[in-house]
Write an enzyme that holds these catalytic residues in place. Structure first.
Site, PDB file in Angstrom:
ATOM      1  N   ASP A  87      53.558  19.434 -59.485  1.00 21.45           N
ATOM      2  CA  ASP A  87      53.563  20.621 -60.329  1.00 21.45           C
ATOM      3  C   ASP A  87      52.418  21.569 -59.968  1.00 21.45           C
ATOM      4  OD1 ASP A  87      54.359  22.117 -62.799  1.00 21.45           O
ATOM      5  OD2 ASP A  87      52.320  21.562 -63.382  1.00 21.45           O
ATOM      6  N   ALA A  88      52.731  22.844 -59.876  1.00 17.35           N
ATOM      7  CA  ALA A  88      51.759  23.948 -59.792  1.00 17.35           C
ATOM      8  C   ALA A  88      50.538  23.612 -58.939  1.00 17.35           C
ATOM      9  CB  ALA A  88      51.338  24.375 -61.192  1.00 17.35           C
ATOM     10  N   GLU A 144      55.238  22.592 -55.806  1.00 17.61           N
ATOM     11  CA  GLU A 144      55.532  23.867 -56.453  1.00 17.61           C
ATOM     12  C   GLU A 144      54.291  24.754 -56.307  1.00 17.61           C
ATOM     13  OE1 GLU A 144      56.441  25.785 -60.824  1.00 17.61           O
ATOM     14  OE2 GLU A 144      55.107  24.074 -60.657  1.00 17.61           O
TER      15      GLU A 144
END
Length: 198
Positions: A151-152, A188
Site C-alpha cells: 500500500d502507498a 501502489e
C-alpha cells in the site's frame, strides 16, 4: 493475473473468511485468476478497511484469525485462484499501536498523511526493516500467499543504499524455490517514478 479485490468485512453479511470461501466459485466465473485480499492485520473494532492495522503479523480475529485465513488461502488455491494480500508498511494505525514502546520503529522526523513514518533508514532501522521484511516472508512462506500488494509506497521513506522496497522484493522473490510458487510483489505508488517498477 486478473485480480478480484475482497474486503472480508463487507464481502458477505457474516464478514468472515469462512463466509468468503463459498463465494470463490462465483469469483472465478467472473474471470478472476487471483483474489486480492484487502489488509487483514489486526485492527481495533470488528470491521475496517484494514489500512490502520496495528499488528502486522496478526490476522484480524473477527474475520477468523490466522487459522481461518489459512483455510481461505487453501480454498482459493483449490478453486484455482491465487491469493495476493494487501499489506501496509508505510504506517501503523494509531489505536493499539505499541511498537514505539519496544524499539525505534518510527522516524520521529518524517510524517505520512496517516501519521508518523516508519524508520527504514535512521538509527536502529536495521531491525525495523527486518521486522517488516520478515512479515512479508511470513505471509508467503507460512500462509502460502502468492504475493503482496504494498500500500502507498510513496509513504515509505528510505535513503539507504538499498531501498527497503528493493530488499523486500528481492527476498520475497528468493523464496520462490522454497514455496514452489511464483511470487508477486506489487507496489501502489502515485509518484510516477520508474524506479518503483524497476
Amino acid at each position: 493475473l486478473v485480480m478480484y479485490e475482497v474486503d472480508v468485512g463487507t464481502f458477505t453479511r457474516d464478514g468472515t473468511v469462512d463466509a468468503v470461501a463459498p463465494e470463490l466459485g462465483r469469483v472465478k466465473e467472473l474471470g478472476a485468476t487471483a483474489v486480492e485480499m484487502m489488509p487483514i492485520a489486526q485492527f481495533p473494532g470488528s470491521r475496517n478497511w484494514g489500512y490502520d492495522g496495528a499488528y502486522p503479523y496478526a490476522a484480524q480475529n473477527t474475520y477468523g484469525g490466522p487459522e481461518g485465513f489459512a483455510r481461505l488461502v487453501d480454498r482459493c488455491h483449490a478453486t484455482g485462484l491465487a491469493v495476493i494480500l494487501d499489506v501496509v508498511y508505510n504506517h501503523l494505525g494509531p489505536e493499539g499501536n505499541y511498537l514505539a514502546d519496544f524499539g525505534p520503529y518510527f522516524s520521529g522526523d518524517r510524517m505520512t498523511p496517516w501519521g508518523e513514518a516508519i524508520n527504514y533508514d535512521g538509527q536502529g532501522s536495521e531491525q525495523v526493516r527486518r521486522f517488516f521484511i520478515d512479515n512479508s516472508l511470513y505471509w508467503v512462506r507460512c500462509m502460502h500467499l502468492d504475493g503482496l500488494r504494498l500500500d502507498a509506497v510513496h509513504g515509505i521513506f528510505d535513503d539507504s543504499p538499498k531501498h527497503m522496497l528493493r530488499q523486500l522484493a528481492e527476498e520475497v522473490k528468493a523464496a520462490e524455490p522454497e514455496t514452489g510458487r511464483r511470487l508477486h510483489v506489487i507496489a501502489e505508488s502515485d509518484l510516477n517514478d520508474p524506479r518503483i517498477v524497476e
